[in-house]
Design a protein around this motif. Sequence first.
Motif, PDB file in Angstrom:
ATOM      1  N   ALA A   1       0.664   3.944  -3.010  1.00  0.00           N
ATOM      2  CA  ALA A   1       0.221   5.312  -2.725  1.00  0.00           C
ATOM      3  C   ALA A   1       1.272   6.336  -3.148  1.00  0.00           C
ATOM      4  CB  ALA A   1      -0.097   5.459  -1.241  1.00  0.00           C
TER       5      ALA A   1
ATOM      6  N   VAL B   1      -5.797   3.066  -0.756  1.00  0.00           N
ATOM      7  CA  VAL B   1      -5.503   3.224  -2.184  1.00  0.00           C
ATOM      8  C   VAL B   1      -6.710   2.762  -2.997  1.00  0.00           C
ATOM      9  CG1 VAL B   1      -3.978   2.560  -4.078  1.00  0.00           C
ATOM     10  CG2 VAL B   1      -3.041   2.840  -1.776  1.00  0.00           C
TER      11      VAL B   1
ATOM     12  N   THR C   1      -4.020   1.004 -10.291  1.00  0.00           N
ATOM     13  CA  THR C   1      -4.318   2.216  -9.532  1.00  0.00           C
ATOM     14  C   THR C   1      -5.026   3.278 -10.362  1.00  0.00           C
ATOM     15  OG1 THR C   1      -2.091   3.052 -10.035  1.00  0.00           O
ATOM     16  CG2 THR C   1      -2.386   1.838  -7.966  1.00  0.00           C
TER      17      THR C   1
ATOM     18  N   LEU D   1       0.816  -1.206   0.000  1.00  0.00           N
ATOM     19  CA  LEU D   1       0.000   0.000   0.000  1.00  0.00           C
ATOM     20  C   LEU D   1       0.855   1.264   0.000  1.00  0.00           C
ATOM     21  CD1 LEU D   1      -2.822  -1.115   2.439  1.00  0.00           C
ATOM     22  CD2 LEU D   1      -3.069  -0.566   0.028  1.00  0.00           C
TER      23      LEU D   1
ATOM     24  N   SER E   1       1.169   6.501  -7.102  1.00  0.00           N
ATOM     25  CA  SER E   1      -0.073   7.036  -7.667  1.00  0.00           C
ATOM     26  C   SER E   1      -0.196   8.532  -7.417  1.00  0.00           C
ATOM     27  CB  SER E   1      -1.275   6.294  -7.079  1.00  0.00           C
ATOM     28  OG  SER E   1      -1.312   6.428  -5.665  1.00  0.00           O
ATOM     29  N   HIS E   2       0.368   9.035  -6.310  1.00  0.00           N
ATOM     30  CA  HIS E   2       0.343  10.473  -6.052  1.00  0.00           C
ATOM     31  C   HIS E   2       1.232  11.234  -7.029  1.00  0.00           C
ATOM     32  CE1 HIS E   2      -0.994   9.767  -1.598  1.00  0.00           C
ATOM     33  NE2 HIS E   2      -1.967   9.625  -2.471  1.00  0.00           N
TER      34      HIS E   2
END
Length: 449
Positions: free
Chosen positions: A210, A298, A320, A206, A213-214
């Motif tokens: 995360a 997420v 994602t 995770l 994906s940010h």
Amino acid sequence: MPDLPARFAGIILAFAPLFVHRSWCHARILLLGAILAPGRRTVASLLRIMGRAHERRFVNFHRVLNRAAWSPHAGARILLGHLITAFAPRGPVVLGLDDTIERRWGKRIRARGIYRDPVRSSGSHFVKTSGLRWLGLMLLAPIPFAQRVWALPFLTALVPSERACREQGHRHKPLLAVGRQLVLQARRWLPGRDLVLVADSSFAALAFLAALSHRGVTVITRLRLDAALYDPAPPRRPGTVGRPRIKGARRPSLAQVLTAEETRWHRLTVAGWYGTGERTIEVASDTAVWWHTGLPAVPVHWVLIRDPEERFSPQALLCTDLARDPEQILTWFVRRWSVEVTFQETRAHLGVETQRQWSDKAITRTTPCLLALFSIVTLLAARLRARERKAAQAAWYPKARPTFSDALASVRRALWREQALATSRRRRDTTKPRFALPPPWTYALCNAA
């Protein structure tokens, strides 16, 4: 200095700014020798294949790896630029991330550790080996002359074992932390492109998902069938006290979805299924929030896969990017198999695990250079004419499309032709010399492997 075919000069000379002039003269000979040499990729074998067996200052060639001031990081950026221009000029850039074990022994290799050997181990048989752990980032792109997807390494990092870091007094950096840094570096090098990262279940974490994906990186990995999935958080009502919710109600696990009668399955035909051609499978997909206590939540698009003919066990994938359709997710994920093929090809044809450097700097440079050599050979082969890179066929082995061994052979043939088989440049040189086998050919053809 050996002659270069004009078609190859643009690629090989692009790495010249990494070195000062004297170091570049030595590095260029090592690069060409690594392409031409059979078997081991030691500095001695590279000098022999380049006709430098009687070079008295041979130590200068060793210093290119263990002492000279040049940046492999900058070289990776140059290589990535050429790969993008040649094989992925438009559309999303699909990257593969995976680790491999280089089997090495020796007390002077401080970064080595004891790992599970993925090649010799199986589900019921565990084999340990001593070696170095490398994490490679590769471009997964279709190669026009091969008509299939190849994994082209451009950035490789050493992941020392925890014991080695403890003995040297360094903080241990886990595999996920190194992988995050590699991907974010590629993100900075390609600011205007959509990046898609394909990885195995080792990177289904995770915090890792995360962080990427940010930064706008789409990640596709495997997902556990017992993962805790939730509904999205409900809208926050005005005047609500406390922190906002990050998830909603708990959903059934994917193992329960797999056996539920109300699950709606759709048939898809995926091309290039792990090197076996087209495969028809059944999928079910939906969006959810993956969350675990103490870790970020997420949003993922999960895809559950099963085989109508039951030739493999059911499995699940996550993406994602919630807007991607299941067919596109599967098409990108099956490209990951080419990463394993690249690791095998570099061992079989480029001498990975045969080098014998002992200093720390030479170790951290040699293996990434040999992996990057796979991409350099592919770039050189792409500049040849189609008739110059035909597949090596035989009566007992019909081969429709060229593989990496054919690409390497075609590049070697072009280099030998330029270096040893060129015609005379002067018209008055009409005397036909007596043929003598050049020393590099003697080393390549007559010495034992």
